[in-house]
Scaffold this motif. Sequence first.
Motif, PDB file in Angstrom:
ATOM      1  N   GLU A 111      34.363  35.630  44.434  1.00 46.81           N
ATOM      2  CA  GLU A 111      34.690  36.948  44.932  1.00 46.81           C
ATOM      3  C   GLU A 111      33.278  37.640  45.037  1.00 46.81           C
ATOM      4  N   THR A 112      33.087  38.622  45.887  1.00 48.17           N
ATOM      5  CA  THR A 112      31.941  39.724  45.895  1.00 48.17           C
ATOM      6  C   THR A 112      31.672  40.212  44.700  1.00 48.17           C
ATOM      7  N   GLN A 113      30.584  40.346  44.274  1.00 47.32           N
ATOM      8  CA  GLN A 113      30.073  41.231  43.078  1.00 47.32           C
ATOM      9  C   GLN A 113      30.728  42.531  43.113  1.00 47.32           C
ATOM     10  N   GLU A 114      30.570  43.327  44.386  1.00 47.08           N
ATOM     11  CA  GLU A 114      30.882  44.649  44.542  1.00 47.08           C
ATOM     12  C   GLU A 114      32.426  44.761  44.375  1.00 47.08           C
ATOM     13  N   THR A 115      33.220  43.883  44.767  1.00 42.15           N
ATOM     14  CA  THR A 115      34.836  43.911  44.770  1.00 42.15           C
ATOM     15  C   THR A 115      35.287  44.037  43.124  1.00 42.15           C
ATOM     16  N   MET A 116      34.620  42.765  42.359  1.00 44.35           N
ATOM     17  CA  MET A 116      34.769  42.668  40.956  1.00 44.35           C
ATOM     18  C   MET A 116      34.246  43.930  40.276  1.00 44.35           C
ATOM     19  N   GLN A 117      33.153  44.368  40.412  1.00 42.01           N
ATOM     20  CA  GLN A 117      32.750  45.499  39.770  1.00 42.01           C
ATOM     21  C   GLN A 117      33.526  46.886  40.063  1.00 42.01           C
ATOM     22  N   LYS A 118      33.976  47.101  41.221  1.00 44.91           N
ATOM     23  CA  LYS A 118      34.729  48.133  41.404  1.00 44.91           C
ATOM     24  C   LYS A 118      36.077  47.866  40.813  1.00 44.91           C
ATOM     25  N   VAL A 119      36.534  46.676  40.365  1.00 42.14           N
ATOM     26  CA  VAL A 119      37.795  46.695  39.838  1.00 42.14           C
ATOM     27  C   VAL A 119      37.741  46.792  38.140  1.00 42.14           C
ATOM     28  N   ALA A 120      36.680  46.328  37.833  1.00 42.60           N
ATOM     29  CA  ALA A 120      36.075  46.547  36.498  1.00 42.60           C
ATOM     30  C   ALA A 120      36.324  48.212  36.321  1.00 42.60           C
ATOM     31  N   ASN A 121      35.414  48.972  37.289  1.00 44.18           N
ATOM     32  CA  ASN A 121      35.155  50.383  36.900  1.00 44.18           C
ATOM     33  C   ASN A 121      36.587  50.840  37.001  1.00 44.18           C
ATOM     34  N   LYS A 122      37.471  50.812  38.011  1.00 46.71           N
ATOM     35  CA  LYS A 122      38.835  51.248  38.341  1.00 46.71           C
ATOM     36  C   LYS A 122      39.669  51.117  37.121  1.00 46.71           C
ATOM     37  N   LEU A 123      39.869  49.760  36.521  1.00 45.50           N
ATOM     38  CA  LEU A 123      40.701  49.487  35.426  1.00 45.50           C
ATOM     39  C   LEU A 123      40.223  49.759  34.143  1.00 45.50           C
ATOM     40  N   MET A 163      52.817  32.520  42.067  1.00 47.21           N
ATOM     41  CA  MET A 163      52.220  31.689  42.906  1.00 47.21           C
ATOM     42  C   MET A 163      53.422  30.573  43.575  1.00 47.21           C
ATOM     43  N   SER A 164      53.266  30.311  44.801  1.00 45.47           N
ATOM     44  CA  SER A 164      54.227  29.338  45.351  1.00 45.47           C
ATOM     45  C   SER A 164      53.654  28.858  46.383  1.00 45.47           C
ATOM     46  N   LYS A 165      54.130  27.664  47.186  1.00 43.99           N
ATOM     47  CA  LYS A 165      53.368  27.118  48.186  1.00 43.99           C
ATOM     48  C   LYS A 165      53.452  27.940  49.381  1.00 43.99           C
ATOM     49  N   TYR A 166      54.210  28.953  49.243  1.00 41.64           N
ATOM     50  CA  TYR A 166      54.127  29.845  50.464  1.00 41.64           C
ATOM     51  C   TYR A 166      53.257  31.085  50.186  1.00 41.64           C
ATOM     52  N   GLY A 167      52.587  31.225  49.295  1.00 44.51           N
ATOM     53  CA  GLY A 167      51.466  32.228  49.110  1.00 44.51           C
ATOM     54  C   GLY A 167      51.287  32.644  47.702  1.00 44.51           C
ATOM     55  N   SER A 168      50.659  33.728  47.327  1.00 41.27           N
ATOM     56  CA  SER A 168      50.527  34.337  45.943  1.00 41.27           C
ATOM     57  C   SER A 168      50.150  35.612  46.030  1.00 41.27           C
ATOM     58  N   THR A 169      50.355  36.159  44.694  1.00 41.15           N
ATOM     59  CA  THR A 169      50.248  37.562  44.562  1.00 41.15           C
ATOM     60  C   THR A 169      49.500  37.599  43.224  1.00 41.15           C
ATOM     61  N   ASP A 170      48.138  38.576  43.315  1.00 44.53           N
ATOM     62  CA  ASP A 170      47.588  38.652  42.289  1.00 44.53           C
ATOM     63  C   ASP A 170      47.980  40.008  41.426  1.00 44.53           C
ATOM     64  N   LYS A 171      48.141  39.857  40.175  1.00 40.72           N
ATOM     65  CA  LYS A 171      48.405  41.081  39.514  1.00 40.72           C
ATOM     66  C   LYS A 171      47.218  42.077  39.359  1.00 40.72           C
ATOM     67  N   PHE A 172      47.374  43.323  39.677  1.00 40.55           N
ATOM     68  CA  PHE A 172      46.389  44.240  39.790  1.00 40.55           C
ATOM     69  C   PHE A 172      45.278  44.196  41.127  1.00 40.55           C
ATOM     70  N   GLY A 173      45.677  43.214  41.998  1.00 43.75           N
ATOM     71  CA  GLY A 173      45.030  43.042  43.188  1.00 43.75           C
ATOM     72  C   GLY A 173      43.839  41.837  42.860  1.00 43.75           C
ATOM     73  N   ILE A 174      43.757  41.588  41.717  1.00 45.26           N
ATOM     74  CA  ILE A 174      42.334  40.811  41.307  1.00 45.26           C
ATOM     75  C   ILE A 174      42.866  39.557  40.330  1.00 45.26           C
TER      76      ILE A 174
END
Length: 119
Positions: free
Chosen positions: A65-77, A32-43
Amino acid sequence: MMSNYRKGVRNKRRVRKYYEAQAWCVADVEDMSKYGSTDKFGIADLIIIDEGVVRLVQVKSNTPETQETMQKVANKLLVPTVCATWIDYDGLRIQRYVPDELESPFVDVKLDSREVPNP
């Protein structure tokens, strides 16, 4: 008026302190910086570990975050994920998602702002 960057940093610090107060091991994994951020694993902004259970935590402000997005990440990882949303003047909403294979239910917990440590 507070910038979105500062608000995000403050809310992530609140969530971190909340888990540390419960004796969880917490690691900040977001670049994270004042110019933006990058989430690990995309979430994940944080990784939390307790009694051998590893969870990825996405910290949000006011809108989860949407429930669909969070559930997809849990299932994928194949790892439980958490969306921790700080709602201004109200408190912390914690939504837990687990991979479908684990057959555990979705959990949605609301904590009053007095139950969460100040940053």
